[in-house]
Design a protein around this motif. Sequence first.
Motif, PDB file in Angstrom:
ATOM      1  N   VAL A 479       0.860  -1.187   0.000  1.00  0.00           N
ATOM      2  CA  VAL A 479       0.000   0.000   0.000  1.00  0.00           C
ATOM      3  C   VAL A 479       0.896   1.237   0.000  1.00  0.00           C
ATOM      4  CG1 VAL A 479      -1.771   1.283   1.232  1.00  0.00           C
ATOM      5  CG2 VAL A 479      -1.839  -1.201   1.232  1.00  0.00           C
ATOM      6  N   ARG A 481       0.918   5.474  -0.100  1.00  0.00           N
ATOM      7  CA  ARG A 481       0.178   6.747   0.005  1.00  0.00           C
ATOM      8  C   ARG A 481       0.706   7.709  -1.061  1.00  0.00           C
ATOM      9  NH1 ARG A 481      -4.367   7.789   1.953  1.00  0.00           N
ATOM     10  NH2 ARG A 481      -3.838   9.735   2.978  1.00  0.00           N
ATOM     11  N   GLU A 514      -4.402   6.230  -2.519  1.00  0.00           N
ATOM     12  CA  GLU A 514      -3.537   5.072  -2.283  1.00  0.00           C
ATOM     13  C   GLU A 514      -3.385   4.253  -3.552  1.00  0.00           C
ATOM     14  OE1 GLU A 514      -3.931   3.864   2.427  1.00  0.00           O
ATOM     15  OE2 GLU A 514      -5.199   2.837   0.961  1.00  0.00           O
ATOM     16  N   LYS A 548       4.279   7.111   2.815  1.00  0.00           N
ATOM     17  CA  LYS A 548       4.099   5.926   3.651  1.00  0.00           C
ATOM     18  C   LYS A 548       3.883   4.713   2.752  1.00  0.00           C
ATOM     19  CE  LYS A 548       1.926   8.482   7.464  1.00  0.00           C
ATOM     20  NZ  LYS A 548       0.680   8.657   8.263  1.00  0.00           N
ATOM     21  N   ILE A 564      -5.380  -5.056   3.743  1.00  0.00           N
ATOM     22  CA  ILE A 564      -5.139  -3.609   3.754  1.00  0.00           C
ATOM     23  C   ILE A 564      -4.940  -3.106   5.180  1.00  0.00           C
ATOM     24  CG2 ILE A 564      -6.203  -1.360   3.289  1.00  0.00           C
ATOM     25  CD1 ILE A 564      -7.527  -2.610   0.843  1.00  0.00           C
ATOM     26  N   LYS A 565      -5.736  -3.625   6.126  1.00  0.00           N
ATOM     27  CA  LYS A 565      -5.608  -3.194   7.522  1.00  0.00           C
ATOM     28  C   LYS A 565      -4.222  -3.521   8.068  1.00  0.00           C
ATOM     29  CE  LYS A 565     -10.408  -3.167   9.071  1.00  0.00           C
ATOM     30  NZ  LYS A 565     -11.401  -3.737   9.989  1.00  0.00           N
ATOM     31  N   HIS A 568      -1.696  -1.221   6.648  1.00  0.00           N
ATOM     32  CA  HIS A 568      -1.759   0.099   7.292  1.00  0.00           C
ATOM     33  C   HIS A 568      -1.056   0.083   8.655  1.00  0.00           C
ATOM     34  CE1 HIS A 568      -5.481   1.539   4.821  1.00  0.00           C
ATOM     35  NE2 HIS A 568      -4.342   1.797   4.212  1.00  0.00           N
ATOM     36  N   GLN A 571       2.537   0.044   8.033  1.00  0.00           N
ATOM     37  CA  GLN A 571       2.866   1.365   7.513  1.00  0.00           C
ATOM     38  C   GLN A 571       3.067   2.365   8.649  1.00  0.00           C
ATOM     39  OE1 GLN A 571      -0.307   3.776   5.473  1.00  0.00           O
ATOM     40  NE2 GLN A 571       0.760   3.058   3.651  1.00  0.00           N
TER      41      GLN A 571
END
Length: 583
Positions: A479, A481, A514, A548, A564-565, A568, A571
């Motif tokens: 992922v 940013r 993203e 990030k 994804i969680k 994050h 990250q």
Amino acid sequence: MDFRIVVLSLTFWLAPVWASTSVQFDTLDTLLYQYPSAALKEINDLEAISSPVKLSETEKLRLSLFRCETFLQLGENEAAINLARISDAKAKILKLEQARPYFLNCMAGAFTNYGDFRQALPILDSSILLSRELKQPQSLVNGLRLRGIIDTQVDSYSSAFEDLSLAIDIYPDAQNQEQGWTLPPLIYIQLPLSQLLAKKSETRQAFEMIERATDSKAFQGKVGVMLATHMAKMAQLNQYSSSDELIQQAKTLLPELGTAFELAVSYTQMAQLEYKRKNFIRAIQLLEISLNTFQKQKKTIEELRAQRLLGEVLLASGDTDNALKLINKSISAGIRTSHYAELILSYQVLSSFYADIGDFKLAHKYQLNRFDAAENSFNFIKDTRLLQLNARLSRQQQVFKTELLQGNSSINVGLGFKSGYIAIVLTLLFGFVLGVITIRYKNRTIQAPLAIEPQSREHKIERLISNSKQGGYPLSLIVIRTVHVYQTDLPLLISRIENLLRDQDLVINREDGELLLLLPHTKENGTLRVIEQIREIITPLLHGNKTKIGYAHMQQHDSLNSLIKRAHIQQLRQTKIDEEPTG
């Protein structure tokens, strides 16, 4: 002559008793969801029936099941668990196997009310398997409903949608089941499906669905209160002008509730509605009543929710000291009882509060605590899923052994020649199947990107995740940013990243700033190398800012949301490490 008069009198006396018993069995199933207190009284009356009218063992078990489900409605979860265990054992002794999945559902429902998904999910898995084996659509509907509710709470949306939709599809078969046991009203499945849509931010669809379900139908008692409150909440989320009217309708139905516990649960929900329309005084009053009831009745998870919500309302109303005391108390209890969902919400409340007053150091601290709680929640759910898979495997092994023993006992005669012949056939068949699987696997590996249907971007990823699970190969998600990259430079960045990646890798540009990169056949070392190359590409486009980049590796239970969680979380941790002073 006197004897015939006695017999005739008994006949007239028994007829209404049997008729009454039959009618009560037919209506109890509906009554326990609408007016559980009244249902419990009728159950007690029926169980008190003695000679000359006696209930059959099946009827006694069904009454126990009604009692168990009524306990759930009244918040008596411990009593429900104990009764379910005793009744399940009794069903085994009486060889009434068809009753067992219903009691397993009741037990799982009690654990779900406690928030103990680790115990609830394996029990539900066993119940659903038994329901299918024993052809019990009523227990299958309820098992799927409960599992859908749990999956919604742990953000496993695709699984929840599948279970709830299937429960609705087979509901007509459940209604026509020859030997009835217990079946929740259809609205009890439509309601969690609407809640699932709302949790996915599809609030308009959530409102419309429940509005269609309630159209031209009069729901009474507790069911009516639940539906009115949910409709008011959905209208409020959609900012519909009818929300105030719906809230008032829900309030007028509150006297339908028969116990202090049911009323306290509804008061908590009402308080949320009042809080959203900034009626803080009324929200505080309702929550204080609810909290007092939950504390007296020792309802831990309900107490946690009420405490956290009351603290949030007090913060909004300016009573900071009392608010912080309550929220910290809720956090301590959440840590002690491992209720991670409440911890996540409590930390978010504190983080938002400190960010609003400009104390960004504390806001960042509580945001990190929130992510730690989310990671613990994820690990907890992962362990639960493993237990669920183990329970399923154990069940399948038991069935396989039973079938094997039955097969052995039936083919003892002439085994020599037949077993050799069968072994050859099985070997050839196994080789053929293995060859087909290998070919399909290779084709899938080569053609996976080409086979992705041109639907939503998230659906493309879900398809790739599904293919990876079926093929058994590793898969990584990155992922990135892109908020600091100018919009005019974004196509250039995506083009450079695509040139860096392989043909089978997938790049998705999301509207929330993203980029998602899905890398099949990629382990951690390979993922880290790709991230380093991406940093070199993106740095000139950041204009002095930092970006990030997080990553996660797929596990068997993963969905797009869980991947994804975790990316994050990683990250955020990487950002914290980068910000720490060196030397």
